[in-house]
Design an enzyme around this catalytic site. Structure first.
Site, PDB file in Angstrom:
ATOM      1  CG  ASP A  21     -13.566 -44.537  99.488  1.00  0.00           C
ATOM      2  OD1 ASP A  21     -14.152 -43.447  99.356  1.00  0.00           O
ATOM      3  OD2 ASP A  21     -12.682 -44.725 100.340  1.00  0.00           O
ATOM      4  CG  PHE A  22     -13.871 -41.713  92.274  1.00  0.00           C
ATOM      5  CD1 PHE A  22     -12.585 -41.854  91.779  1.00  0.00           C
ATOM      6  CD2 PHE A  22     -14.642 -40.641  91.848  1.00  0.00           C
ATOM      7  CE1 PHE A  22     -12.063 -40.935  90.872  1.00  0.00           C
ATOM      8  CE2 PHE A  22     -14.138 -39.729  90.933  1.00  0.00           C
ATOM      9  CZ  PHE A  22     -12.842 -39.867  90.448  1.00  0.00           C
ATOM     10  CD  GLU A  23     -12.492 -40.536  99.869  1.00  0.00           C
ATOM     11  OE1 GLU A  23     -11.916 -39.532 100.339  1.00  0.00           O
ATOM     12  OE2 GLU A  23     -12.714 -41.576 100.531  1.00  0.00           O
ATOM     13  CB  SER A  24     -10.419 -37.938  92.124  1.00  0.00           C
ATOM     14  OG  SER A  24      -9.394 -38.861  92.439  1.00  0.00           O
TER      15      SER A  24
END
Length: 297
Positions: A21-24
């Protein structure tokens, strides 16, 4: 090294897989996009080499929104889907950046949900790899005057407003966002609806209305915080069994891999409220004969 540590952690704790869950924000040409895909691919291979039953999923924004990406997240979604077992499409918080009128509106109406899924399918992602994430919560917004300043005091006139203007709270370069509101789980929303005027400081001031977006509901209420600002008008938008069932039926129509809520703990199973929301998942299962259910975070 990271992959080895992750795999060891999964095995040691008897987990059945891992969710990325990478959201950058990343631009389309950022080399970190390739690095992210490679990390997912290598982790998936390492786990599958041990047991084919391990599962890797990747969280994705409600729609790809390329080339800029939703909230600046211009990831290589097709490659991420190919490198993993499932793409968990987070179809909520779609108003993280509000480019038009800074007013309260649905978390993710069916029309926006369809738009996002269609865009992912257009990238060539297999429908069975897509899990539709749905919100088991809503957003409560404090309504301010049209100048965007003071909270509206509870009054006979203010309590009946149709449009709830929001305080400007920026997010990633956009001056208006859903950060002006707060998340409230479905069970607690029902407590507000059914509360007496003096319970928890809530007082419903309008009937629950079906919004101008498909099947999405909202209502106004007067909130009297125990400590904080004066009693003021708030507007709450939320999904309920009707809107969630419509999304499950759409997921079935598009032959998606499943439907998964954020979050399961927003209701208690075995209660009328909990059973009503779990039934919206069974709609997908009953029609397709199976169901994949995923949980973000």
């Amino acid at each position: 090294e990271w992959v080895k540590i992750a795999v060891n952690h999964i095995i040691t704790n008897f987990y059945d897989g891992l969710t990325f869950d990478f959201e950058s924000p990343l631009s389309v040409n950022d080399p970190r996009n390739d690095a992210y895909v490679m990390l997912v691919k290598e982790t998936n291979k390492a786990l599958k080499d041990i047991d084919e039953g391990f599962q890797i999923s990747v969280c994705a924004s409600w729609g790809p929104g390329l080339p800029l990406g939703i909230d600046g997240r211009a990831y290589d979604y097709k490659a991420l889907a190919d490198a993993s077992d499932y793409l968990y499409v987070m179809q909520y918080d779609t108003r993280s950046q509000i480019f038009y009128d800074c007013t309260a509106a649905p978390n993710c109406p069916l029309s926006i949900s369809k738009l996002g899924i269609e865009q992912y399918l257009a990238l060539g992602i297999a429908p069975e790899k897509i899990i539709m994430g749905v919100p088991w919560y809503g957003y409560s917004y404090g309504c301010v005057d049209e100048g965007g300043g003071e909270l509206l005091k509870c009054s006979e006139e203010n309590n009946q407003i149709q449009t709830c203007h929001l305080k400007l709270v920026p997010f990633r370069g956009v001056e208006c966002s859903d950060a002006a509101g707060s998340q409230i789980g479905y069970e607690n929303i029902q407590k507000i609806i059914n509360s007496s005027p003096d319970m928890h400081g809530y007082n419903i001031t309008t009937d629950v209305r079906v919004g101008y977006y498909q099947k999405t509901k909202h209502f106004n209420y007067c909130y009297s915080p125990s400590n904080g600002p004066y009693p003021h008008v708030r507007q709450l938008w939320y999904d309920d069994p009707e809107s969630l069932t419509a999304k499950s039926l759409y997921a079935k129509e598009k032959n998606l891999g499943g439907v998964g809520p954020y979050r399961f703990d927003y209701v208690h199973p075995g209660t009328d409220l909990g059973d009503a929301l779990f039934e919206t998942l069974r709609v997908f299962k009953e029609v397709n004969g199976y169901s994949r259910v995923a949980v973000q975070k």
